[in-house]
Scaffold this active site. Structure first.
Site, short mmCIF file in Angstrom:
data_model
loop_
_atom_site.label_atom_id
_atom_site.label_comp_id
_atom_site.label_asym_id
_atom_site.label_seq_id
_atom_site.Cartn_x
_atom_site.Cartn_y
_atom_site.Cartn_z
N VAL A 11 39.73 47.67 48.60
CA VAL A 11 39.68 46.21 49.01
C VAL A 11 41.08 45.97 49.98
O VAL A 11 41.09 45.45 50.88
CB VAL A 11 39.71 45.28 47.84
CG1 VAL A 11 40.09 43.85 48.27
CG2 VAL A 11 38.18 45.41 47.25
N CYS A 257 31.86 47.56 41.03
CA CYS A 257 31.10 46.53 40.61
C CYS A 257 29.90 46.35 40.07
O CYS A 257 30.10 45.49 38.96
CB CYS A 257 30.94 46.09 42.34
SG CYS A 257 32.25 45.77 43.36
#
Ligand SMILES: NC(=O)c1ccc[n+]([C@@H]2O[C@H](COP(=O)([O-])OP(=O)(O)OC[C@H]3O[C@@H](n4cnc5c(N)ncnc54)[C@H](O)[C@@H]3O)[C@@H](O)[C@H]2O)c1
Length: 401
Positions: A11, A257
């Site tokens: 990210v 995730c």
């Protein structure tokens, strides 16, 4: 404007390369090896080109650091650190806490703190803001906002620019400044009424996937018991032009995730006395798929894998990435070894993992395909063992779910 980005992983580094087009970026990471590699212009993340990194280093727009004092003069700081589960599978905010410490101890003027790490609703308001203030030695009024990251590593059709971005600040000023920042490199920004809505939306997006994957994994077990093809049945259902979305079965879910975020939602739900039964059960169904796969393989091979050489093909959690976090391959290998199989694995994208290296793609009694990278040829997988079990549904001539 100088931007600090705490965490230079999937990210943080992705956002770094977009932000560097408009701002000077300081990438803070506590891993010296990653920082050295980044400063020498080498990206460790698929989807972030080393050439892009080199361009920003050369232009003086990017540097990576392990030194907190390097972020002292930033105007805006983005948190992009891991939010894993603890050993007892509870939300683990220790990395967030460490990031808040870095910010609090080093920032000398008010900044906008944006959280991109995934966590439960209330994290920005009740955890990040108080933590930064606790660590800060000077009483400064920072601004706080959340903008959950939706990046899907390895994906080429959707990226930072064309994936709509949710955001919300704790104050109107924080929201406005957050919008100003992201609008430079994101086409579509959607402000929601509170940070909690943005945090919950991110968790629900991934919970939706987790529950649907669990449903199709259970359905694969039903179709197998009925003697029909799960793939043909799904394709048939998918001809309905509305009200259906196709998910495909697998050996389980992996990555940072899907196996993790829903547990953050379940934990906060239960803390507030709300039910999270679907989420908990879906998690169990996905975790149990690895055992189901090994059961199926044993059933096809005289009832046991004991003493047999088994090659697990693809240990990354999804195709074309080297990420092995929470990979279903780990549980498949664990069950195989518990049942006495001699296990090796082949994955040249991952290379080395748990001190073991990728084995050649041939010579096993049994091959189980968990993840199929584009670089792996179907014929070679089929030729790698006399019996091949494919959990990906991509090999024509193999047994499968
Ligand atoms: N990877 C994805 O696809 C994805 C997508 C959306 C959201 N997220 C979320 O974004 C967050 C970050 O995930 P990621 O995939 O980038 O993780 P990552 O493991 O790829 O990167 C995290 C980086 O943070 C560094 N780090 C750890 N503790 C630190 C600290 N205290 N200070 C500075 N650096 C520190 C690590 O060395 C690592 O380089 C998580 O909350 C994750 O759930 C990830």
């Amino acid at each position: 404007m100088i931007v600090g980005i705490i965490g230079q992983g999937y990210v943080g580094l992705t956002i770094t390369t977009f932000a560097a087009e408009f701002f000077e970026v300081i990438g803070f990471d506590n891993n010296q090896r990653i920082v050295d590699q980044l400063n020498s212009g080498i990206s460790h993340i698929e989807g972030v080109q080393s050439s892009v990194l080199q361009k920003w280093i050369k232009a003086g727009r990017y540097k990576a650091t392990t030194s907190g004092s390097d972020i002292a003069d930033v105007d805006l700081v983005v948190i992009a650190v891991p939010t894993p589960l603890s050993k007892d599978r509870q939300p683990d905010l220790t990395y967030i806490d460490a990031a808040c410490k870095t910010i609090g101890e080093n920032i000398k003027k008010p900044v906008l703190v944006i959280n991109e790490s995934t966590s439960f609703p209330g994290t920005l308001r009740n955890y990040i803001k108080p933590a930064v203030e606790r660590y800060s030695k000077v009483p400064i009024e920072n601004l706080y906002a959340i903008s959950p990251e939706r990046v899907d590593p390895g994906r080429t059709d959707y990226n930072q620019k064309n994936t709509p971005r949710l955001y919300a600040g704790l104050t109107a000023e924080a929201s406005e400044k957050t919008r100003d920042f992201y609008s430079r490199f994101c086409d579509k920004l959607l402000e929601v009424s509170s940070p909690e809505v943005a945090e919950a939306a991110k968790l629900f997006e991934n919970t939706f996937r987790q529950v649907n994957i669990a449903l199709v994994n259970e359905f694969a077990q039903i179709t197998n018991a009925l003697g029909i093809s799960v793939y043909e049945t799904l394709d048939a259902a998918n001809t309905k032009p509305y009200g259906f979305m196709k998910f495909t079965p697998s050996a389980g879910v992996g990555g940072h995730c899907i196996p993790v975020d829903p547990t953050y939602l379940a934990a906060i739900a239960e803390q507030h006395g709300a039910p999270a039964t679907f989420i908990r059960r879906a998690n169990d169904v996905n975790l149990e798929m690895s055992k189901y796969v090994v059961d199926r393989v044993e059933a096809d091979n005289g009832g046991t894998v004991e003493g047999k050489s088994v090659l697990v093909v693809g240990v990354a959690y999804k195709p074309n990435v080297a990420d092995v976090r929470e990979t279903a391959a780990e549980l498949v290998i664990k069950h195989l070894r518990q049942r006495g199989a001699v296990v090796s694995w082949h994955d040249d994208v991952v290379g080395t993992w748990h001190g073991e290296s990728s084995a050649p793609l041939f010579g096993a009694d049994i091959a189980i395909v968990v993840t199929k990278h584009d670089s792996v040829k179907d014929e070679e997988v089929i030729a790698s063992a006399p019996y091949v079990f494919d959990t990906t549904g991509s090999l024509k001539d193999a047994r499968g779910l």
